[in-house]
Design an enzyme around this catalytic site. Structure first.
Site, PDB file in Angstrom:
ATOM      1  N   ASP A  21      39.982  74.047  92.092  1.00 61.40           N
ATOM      2  CA  ASP A  21      40.214  75.220  91.245  1.00 61.40           C
ATOM      3  C   ASP A  21      40.912  74.717  89.994  1.00 61.40           C
ATOM      4  OD1 ASP A  21      40.503  77.986  90.460  1.00 61.40           O
ATOM      5  OD2 ASP A  21      42.593  77.908  91.072  1.00 61.40           O
ATOM      6  N   SER A  22      41.091  75.600  89.020  1.00 66.65           N
ATOM      7  CA  SER A  22      41.828  75.201  87.817  1.00 66.65           C
ATOM      8  C   SER A  22      43.313  74.982  88.131  1.00 66.65           C
ATOM      9  CB  SER A  22      41.677  76.282  86.741  1.00 66.65           C
ATOM     10  OG  SER A  22      42.167  77.515  87.222  1.00 66.65           O
ATOM     11  N   TYR A  53      40.969  78.203  82.962  1.00 66.34           N
ATOM     12  CA  TYR A  53      39.547  78.004  82.674  1.00 66.34           C
ATOM     13  C   TYR A  53      38.917  79.275  82.077  1.00 66.34           C
ATOM     14  CZ  TYR A  53      38.904  73.606  85.363  1.00 66.34           C
ATOM     15  OH  TYR A  53      38.916  72.322  85.815  1.00 66.34           O
ATOM     16  N   GLY A  54      39.573  80.416  82.366  1.00 65.27           N
ATOM     17  CA  GLY A  54      38.949  81.719  82.131  1.00 65.27           C
ATOM     18  C   GLY A  54      38.455  82.013  80.739  1.00 65.27           C
ATOM     19  N   CYS A  84      36.837  78.600  92.669  1.00 62.75           N
ATOM     20  CA  CYS A  84      37.103  79.151  91.337  1.00 62.75           C
ATOM     21  C   CYS A  84      35.854  79.910  90.900  1.00 62.75           C
ATOM     22  CB  CYS A  84      37.387  77.994  90.379  1.00 62.75           C
ATOM     23  SG  CYS A  84      37.566  78.492  88.658  1.00 62.75           S
ATOM     24  N   ASN A  85      36.034  81.188  90.587  1.00 60.86           N
ATOM     25  CA  ASN A  85      34.879  81.986  90.152  1.00 60.86           C
ATOM     26  C   ASN A  85      34.356  81.527  88.804  1.00 60.86           C
ATOM     27  OD1 ASN A  85      34.590  84.786  91.876  1.00 60.86           O
ATOM     28  ND2 ASN A  85      36.641  83.923  91.983  1.00 60.86           N
ATOM     29  N   THR A  86      35.281  81.152  87.911  1.00 57.23           N
ATOM     30  CA  THR A  86      34.856  80.755  86.565  1.00 57.23           C
ATOM     31  C   THR A  86      33.993  79.499  86.644  1.00 57.23           C
ATOM     32  OG1 THR A  86      37.012  81.591  85.844  1.00 57.23           O
ATOM     33  CG2 THR A  86      35.715  80.380  84.222  1.00 57.23           C
ATOM     34  N   GLU A 163      50.315  82.371  87.806  1.00 55.22           N
ATOM     35  CA  GLU A 163      50.709  80.948  87.807  1.00 55.22           C
ATOM     36  C   GLU A 163      52.222  80.803  87.660  1.00 55.22           C
ATOM     37  OE1 GLU A 163      49.233  77.746  87.888  1.00 55.22           O
ATOM     38  OE2 GLU A 163      47.287  78.532  88.491  1.00 55.22           O
ATOM     39  N   CYS A 195      38.389  86.446  90.980  1.00 58.23           N
ATOM     40  CA  CYS A 195      39.177  85.309  90.505  1.00 58.23           C
ATOM     41  C   CYS A 195      40.075  84.948  91.676  1.00 58.23           C
ATOM     42  CB  CYS A 195      40.012  85.690  89.290  1.00 58.23           C
ATOM     43  SG  CYS A 195      41.168  84.386  88.788  1.00 58.23           S
ATOM     44  N   THR A 196      40.115  83.668  92.013  1.00 61.79           N
ATOM     45  CA  THR A 196      40.844  83.288  93.224  1.00 61.79           C
ATOM     46  C   THR A 196      42.363  83.398  93.066  1.00 61.79           C
ATOM     47  OG1 THR A 196      40.617  80.969  92.566  1.00 61.79           O
ATOM     48  CG2 THR A 196      39.018  81.832  94.135  1.00 61.79           C
ATOM     49  N   HIS A 197      42.819  83.678  91.850  1.00 62.47           N
ATOM     50  CA  HIS A 197      44.246  83.950  91.670  1.00 62.47           C
ATOM     51  C   HIS A 197      44.600  85.394  92.083  1.00 62.47           C
ATOM     52  CE1 HIS A 197      44.205  80.330  89.167  1.00 62.47           C
ATOM     53  NE2 HIS A 197      45.517  80.406  89.040  1.00 62.47           N
TER      54      HIS A 197
HETATM   55  N1  DGL Z   1      41.050  80.944  89.680  1.00 66.67           N
HETATM   56  C1  DGL Z   1      40.006  80.835  88.759  1.00 66.67           C
HETATM   57  C2  DGL Z   1      38.875  81.789  89.035  1.00 66.67           C
HETATM   58  O1  DGL Z   1      38.634  82.084  90.185  1.00 66.67           O
HETATM   59  C3  DGL Z   1      40.272  80.679  87.298  1.00 66.67           C
HETATM   60  C4  DGL Z   1      41.552  81.008  86.680  1.00 66.67           C
HETATM   61  C5  DGL Z   1      41.657  80.399  85.298  1.00 66.67           C
HETATM   62  O2  DGL Z   1      41.896  79.187  85.240  1.00 66.67           O
HETATM   63  O3  DGL Z   1      41.455  81.122  84.309  1.00 66.67           O
HETATM   64  O4  DGL Z   1      38.182  82.203  88.137  1.00 66.67           O
END
Ligand code: DGL
Length: 283
Positions: A21-22, A53-54, A84-86, A163, A195-197
């Site tokens: 993931d990021s 990454y978003g 990570c979805n992105t 974060e 988004c996994t966050h």
């Molecule tokens: N956790 C990541 C996702 O699922 C990206 C978060 C990020 O770095 O913007 O998209």
């Protein structure tokens, strides 16, 4: 003449599963993977030097993802989870062209779960700008042929707040309301946390939307999908083989990751390595 003792390489099943993931968000997926696979070994990579990454372009995310996975491949992995979805939205196809091992992502299993949950067919998708703009989740939902109403929303401030562990900051409810108030008067019954966050916000979001709304987190559906893939490729490790190990590697600030990791993983992150270098690749 003494006989040489050549050790045979360990079977592929013994290799760890790579997860990336990021940053710390993918630990929400790793937590479900630990539960699903108590006997497997994992190497988790968080690209903390280059998050978030978003908001970045597909070309940049493809390059970052390739570098991350090349590094994991050098460590020796039998399968990969893009937590990570992105990165899934922008780089999964690219990664599949480059690597021989099975790759599981967080989008397809989550889409299937959302489709099984919704009754009204009105589904909100919360994600990063990159994920929402890629249209990948919208396309995946619509490809199942059902008549759906989709409400994609990008929420760029969620990741930095998560974060920094600021989800209980007094401004968080205001930010949630700013992004999501327009969903209140719609017939949505399902919200995809794309988004996994975002699972870290699940309690706040459930309070915000009310208990009749299903919030879909990608962690468990992804762990289940990985189980099916490992089983299909005969890659599951048997419980008695080698002892478990988990490695955590980041591209910057291992102390920050270690300090905050527990919050996401639900257990101590005992040792965090710093990646020595990246192989620069042509995207
Ligand atoms: N956790 C990541 C996702 O699922 C990206 C978060 C990020 O770095 O913007 O998209």
């Amino acid at each position: 003449m003494s006989a040489k003792n050549y050790a045979s390489p360990p079977p592929v099943n013994h290799l760890p599963i790579g997860v990336f993931d990021s940053g710390v968000g993918g630990l929400t997926v790793l937590k479900a993977l630990y539960k699903q696979f108590p006997h497997e070994n994992f190497i988790y990579f968080g690209d903390t030097a280059r998050l978030p990454y978003g908001g970045k372009s597909p070309q940049t995310i493809q390059r970052y993802s390739l570098e991350n996975v090349l590094y994991l491949q050098e460590q020796g992995i039998k399968a990969l989870v893009i937590a990570c979805n992105t990165a899934t939205a922008m780089a999964k196809e690219h990664l599949q062209e480059h690597f021989p091992f099975p790759i599981v992502d967080v989008i397809s299993p989550t889409v299937a779960k959302a489709l099984s949950e919704t009754k009204t067919g009105h589904i909100a998708i919360l994600g990063t700008k990159g994920t929402i703009r890629s249209n990948k989740i919208q396309e995946a939902l619509l490809s199942h042929g059902r008549h759906l109403h989709l409400y994609p929303v990008f929420c760029p401030l969620f990741v930095p707040f998560i974060e920094e562990q600021m989800i209980h900051h007094p401004s968080m409810p205001l930010i949630i309301d700013e992004y999501l108030s327009h969903l209140k008067n719609t017939p949505i019954d399902t919200v995809i946390l794309a988004c996994t966050h975002y699972p870290l916000l699940i309690d706040l979001l459930q309070d915000y939307f009310g208990e009749n709304i299903s919030l879909i987190d990608s962690a468990e559906p992804t762990a289940l999908e990985l189980f099916h893939i490992l089983q299909k490729h005969a890659l599951l490790k048997s419980p008695e083989d080698t002892k478990n190990f988990h490695r955590f590697i980041v591209s910057d600030d291992p102390e920050h990751f270690q300090k905050h990791g527990r919050y996401f993983l639900g257990e101590m992150v005992d040792h965090v390595e710093l990646v020595p270098h990246f192989n620069m690749v042509q995207a």
